[in-house]
Scaffold this active site. Structure first.
Site, PDB file in Angstrom:
ATOM      1  N   GLY A  13       0.812  -1.215   0.000  1.00 48.69           N
ATOM      2  CA  GLY A  13       0.000   0.000   0.000  1.00 48.69           C
ATOM      3  C   GLY A  13       0.844   1.262   0.000  1.00 48.69           C
ATOM      4  O   GLY A  13       0.524   2.249  -0.671  1.00 48.69           O
ATOM      5  N   ASP A  14       1.938   1.244   0.744  1.00 45.67           N
ATOM      6  CA  ASP A  14       2.854   2.387   0.760  1.00 45.67           C
ATOM      7  C   ASP A  14       3.494   2.576  -0.612  1.00 45.67           C
ATOM      8  O   ASP A  14       3.701   3.703  -1.071  1.00 45.67           O
ATOM      9  CB  ASP A  14       3.938   2.179   1.811  1.00 45.67           C
ATOM     10  CG  ASP A  14       3.362   1.775   3.158  1.00 45.67           C
ATOM     11  OD1 ASP A  14       2.294   2.287   3.524  1.00 45.67           O
ATOM     12  OD2 ASP A  14       3.979   0.928   3.832  1.00 45.67           O
TER      13      ASP A  14
END
Length: 302
Positions: free
Chosen positions: A250-251
């Site tokens: 997600g990052d």
């Protein structure tokens, strides 16, 4: 310049085991030690994609020293505030057990140290990008992200917030450039279950109505959706590949989106870069390299 803030960075001890038994001695078959925390992950992928950036936040103790040393090896800048007591946390992540992990607490951050961070943020100028990512230690109030955006209000800084619950909701009135909930976090906000890309669109628009300019929703195996401020909706299924390590995916999506936006100022390109970076990291033992991201990007644009 792009700045990321990680309030509670970590050393991530990522291990693989042949099996796990409670009450027994379990031995690893493979292990990694990496600097962790959502903002640091964003910084790492930005660096891999050729985007200069600086990591801000707090470190403490011998683990804090090692986090800074590892960041220097990766190659991006860091300007952490050293906490005199305690130590930066160690997170143990069991790769083979569906995201099972044990996360440390981290040091207690005092008001004077938060004020020191605020003074660093006061130096940001028009056109700079600020990424606020992840949770904050229990010693800090959940209005902290809101206070930062309030302090920077009017300076024309592109603010990105990747957080949950009140940390996220409290900042929306400051019109952050980008927020990135996943479908479960988005569903939690509105008390619904969101399983398909079509289902997340109206709820992403509700966050736009509350102030967010762009809402990027990650959905793991279902892909992702971007509800953009230009009125367009972009959606992609997950690219084909083998899941190797979901830590930081997600990052990586946030980093890919930013890299794409800064490169072309085009939302479709930025969205595809985000999906490509998130997927490339999930398909890799480490956070994605430029070459890995480009390979997935080409698959998406075919």
């Amino acid at each position: 310049m792009v700045y990321t803030v990680t309030f509670n960075p970590s050393l991530d001890y990522i291990v693989s085991l042949n099996g796990f038994e409670m009450g027994m001695t379990n031995r690893t078959r493979e292990e990694q030690m990496l600097p962790g925390g959502k903002g640091i992950n964003v910084s790492t992928v930005l660096q891999n994609l050729g985007v200069e950036n600086t990591a801000l936040g707090f470190t403490a103790g011998f683990t804090g020293i090692e986090i800074e040393r590892m960041i220097e090896d990766i190659g991006f800048r860091c300007d952490f505030i050293r906490i005199p007591n305690g130590f930066s946390r160690i997170n143990v992540k069991l790769k083979d057990f569906d995201g099972t992990e044990i996360n440390g607490m981290g040091p207690a951050i005092q008001k004077k140290e938060v004020e020191e961070l605020f003074r660093k943020l006061d130096r940001l100028q028009k056109g700079d990008v600020l990424v606020l990512a992840g949770s904050i230690p229990e010693s800090l109030p959940d209005c902290l992200y809101r206070d930062i955006l309030d302090r920077l209000s009017g300076k024309e800084i592109l603010c990105v917030v990747d957080a949950t619950r009140d940390l996220l909701l409290n900042v929306l009135k400051y019109q952050p450039f980008l927020i990135k909930p996943n479908n479960h976090e988005l569903g939690e906000i509105f008390g619904v279950e969101l399983q398909t890309r079509e289902a997340v669109i109206p709820y992403a628009r509700k966050l736009q109505e509350k102030g967010a300019r762009n809402v990027l929703v990650s959905m793991a195996g279902e892909g992702a959706v971007l509800v953009a401020e230009n009125g367009e909706v972009y959606g992609k299924p997950a690219p084909q590949g083998t899941l190797v390590n979901a830590v930081g995916a997600g990052d990586s999506m946030v980093a890919g989106f930013l890299a794409g936006w800064l490169e072309q100022r085009d939302y479709e390109h930025a969205f595809c870069m985000g999906v490509a970076a998130g997927s490339a990291s999930a398909f890799s033992k480490y956070l994605a390299t430029r070459e890995e991201v480009q390979a997935v990007y080409q698959q998406l644009r075919q």
